[in-house]
Design a protein around this motif. Structure first.
Motif, PDB file in Angstrom:
ATOM      1  N   PRO A   1       0.842  -1.201   0.000  1.00 43.05           N
ATOM      2  CA  PRO A   1       0.000   0.000   0.000  1.00 43.05           C
ATOM      3  C   PRO A   1       0.880   1.255   0.000  1.00 43.05           C
ATOM      4  O   PRO A   1       2.084   1.188   0.264  1.00 43.05           O
ATOM      5  N   ALA A   2       0.272   2.370  -0.252  1.00 38.08           N
ATOM      6  CA  ALA A   2       1.002   3.637  -0.253  1.00 38.08           C
ATOM      7  C   ALA A   2       1.662   3.874   1.099  1.00 38.08           C
ATOM      8  O   ALA A   2       1.146   3.467   2.145  1.00 38.08           O
ATOM      9  N   ALA A   3       2.801   4.539   1.062  1.00 36.96           N
ATOM     10  CA  ALA A   3       3.530   4.838   2.295  1.00 36.96           C
ATOM     11  C   ALA A   3       2.656   5.614   3.277  1.00 36.96           C
ATOM     12  O   ALA A   3       2.749   5.406   4.483  1.00 36.96           O
ATOM     13  N   ARG A   4       1.795   6.485   2.772  1.00 32.67           N
ATOM     14  CA  ARG A   4       0.913   7.267   3.652  1.00 32.67           C
ATOM     15  C   ARG A   4       0.005   6.341   4.468  1.00 32.67           C
ATOM     16  O   ARG A   4      -0.224   6.570   5.658  1.00 32.67           O
ATOM     17  N   GLU A   5      -0.500   5.283   3.852  1.00 32.16           N
ATOM     18  CA  GLU A   5      -1.367   4.341   4.569  1.00 32.16           C
ATOM     19  C   GLU A   5      -0.614   3.690   5.722  1.00 32.16           C
ATOM     20  O   GLU A   5      -1.123   3.602   6.842  1.00 32.16           O
ATOM     21  N   TYR A   6       0.609   3.228   5.451  1.00 27.45           N
ATOM     22  CA  TYR A   6       1.412   2.631   6.520  1.00 27.45           C
ATOM     23  C   TYR A   6       1.778   3.668   7.576  1.00 27.45           C
ATOM     24  O   TYR A   6       1.777   3.361   8.761  1.00 27.45           O
ATOM     25  N   SER A   7       2.076   4.871   7.171  1.00 26.02           N
ATOM     26  CA  SER A   7       2.405   5.924   8.133  1.00 26.02           C
ATOM     27  C   SER A   7       1.270   6.104   9.128  1.00 26.02           C
ATOM     28  O   SER A   7       1.498   6.198  10.338  1.00 26.02           O
ATOM     29  N   ASP A   8       0.045   6.155   8.599  1.00 30.24           N
ATOM     30  CA  ASP A   8      -1.124   6.321   9.466  1.00 30.24           C
ATOM     31  C   ASP A   8      -1.314   5.113  10.383  1.00 30.24           C
ATOM     32  O   ASP A   8      -1.617   5.266  11.562  1.00 30.24           O
ATOM     33  N   GLU A   9      -1.135   3.892   9.849  1.00 30.75           N
ATOM     34  CA  GLU A   9      -1.306   2.678  10.645  1.00 30.75           C
ATOM     35  C   GLU A   9      -0.268   2.577  11.751  1.00 30.75           C
ATOM     36  O   GLU A   9      -0.578   2.165  12.872  1.00 30.75           O
ATOM     37  N   ILE A  10       0.972   2.921  11.418  1.00 28.04           N
ATOM     38  CA  ILE A  10       2.083   2.761  12.358  1.00 28.04           C
ATOM     39  C   ILE A  10       2.148   3.929  13.338  1.00 28.04           C
ATOM     40  O   ILE A  10       2.593   3.786  14.466  1.00 28.04           O
ATOM     41  N   GLY A  11       1.721   5.105  12.878  1.00 32.24           N
ATOM     42  CA  GLY A  11       1.789   6.303  13.720  1.00 32.24           C
ATOM     43  C   GLY A  11       3.134   7.006  13.633  1.00 32.24           C
ATOM     44  O   GLY A  11       3.593   7.596  14.608  1.00 32.24           O
ATOM     45  N   VAL A  12       3.756   6.909  12.457  1.00 33.46           N
ATOM     46  CA  VAL A  12       5.023   7.611  12.224  1.00 33.46           C
ATOM     47  C   VAL A  12       4.854   8.525  11.014  1.00 33.46           C
ATOM     48  O   VAL A  12       3.865   8.435  10.285  1.00 33.46           O
ATOM     49  N   SER A  13       5.827   9.382  10.793  1.00 36.20           N
ATOM     50  CA  SER A  13       5.741  10.315   9.670  1.00 36.20           C
ATOM     51  C   SER A  13       5.906   9.583   8.337  1.00 36.20           C
ATOM     52  O   SER A  13       6.441   8.474   8.272  1.00 36.20           O
ATOM     53  N   LEU A  14       5.447  10.238   7.292  1.00 33.99           N
ATOM     54  CA  LEU A  14       5.607   9.704   5.946  1.00 33.99           C
ATOM     55  C   LEU A  14       7.093   9.517   5.623  1.00 33.99           C
ATOM     56  O   LEU A  14       7.477   8.509   5.037  1.00 33.99           O
ATOM     57  N   ALA A  15       7.919  10.454   6.033  1.00 35.32           N
ATOM     58  CA  ALA A  15       9.362  10.364   5.773  1.00 35.32           C
ATOM     59  C   ALA A  15       9.969   9.118   6.410  1.00 35.32           C
ATOM     60  O   ALA A  15      10.793   8.439   5.793  1.00 35.32           O
ATOM     61  N   ILE A  16       9.558   8.803   7.629  1.00 30.82           N
ATOM     62  CA  ILE A  16      10.071   7.604   8.311  1.00 30.82           C
ATOM     63  C   ILE A  16       9.648   6.348   7.558  1.00 30.82           C
ATOM     64  O   ILE A  16      10.446   5.428   7.346  1.00 30.82           O
ATOM     65  N   THR A  17       8.383   6.303   7.115  1.00 33.98           N
ATOM     66  CA  THR A  17       7.907   5.139   6.370  1.00 33.98           C
ATOM     67  C   THR A  17       8.667   4.988   5.065  1.00 33.98           C
ATOM     68  O   THR A  17       9.062   3.882   4.686  1.00 33.98           O
ATOM     69  N   GLN A  18       8.907   6.075   4.377  1.00 34.53           N
ATOM     70  CA  GLN A  18       9.668   6.020   3.136  1.00 34.53           C
ATOM     71  C   GLN A  18      11.103   5.558   3.391  1.00 34.53           C
ATOM     72  O   GLN A  18      11.663   4.795   2.599  1.00 34.53           O
TER      73      GLN A  18
END
Length: 67
Positions: A28-45
């Motif tokens: 899924p898009a990094a934004r989706e994981y960012s929201d699920e994990i509770g971290v910033s988009l930059a961290i997910t990327q």
């Protein structure tokens, strides 16, 4: 490696280990994981990038896929 980056990496790795992501599956898009994990988009990327570098994920024009 920061705690948040490690958390994001472990989240993705657990999805692979649990069979939620199989070889060739598009993530899924990094934004989706960012929201699920509770971290910033930059961290997910950054987590995606480190897992690509480790050979766990692949990157193409179509997106990020599990190996």
């Amino acid at each position: 490696m920061s705690d948040k980056l490690q958390t994001a990496r472990e989240y993705i790795l657990r999805k692979i280990e649990n069979g939620e992501l199989r070889g060739g599956d598009k993530l899924p898009a990094a934004r989706e994981y960012s929201d699920e994990i509770g971290v910033s988009l930059a961290i997910t990327q950054m987590a995606f990038t480190s897992l690509v570098r480790d050979g766990i994920l692949t990157s193409s024009n179509d997106g990020i896929c599990s190996c």
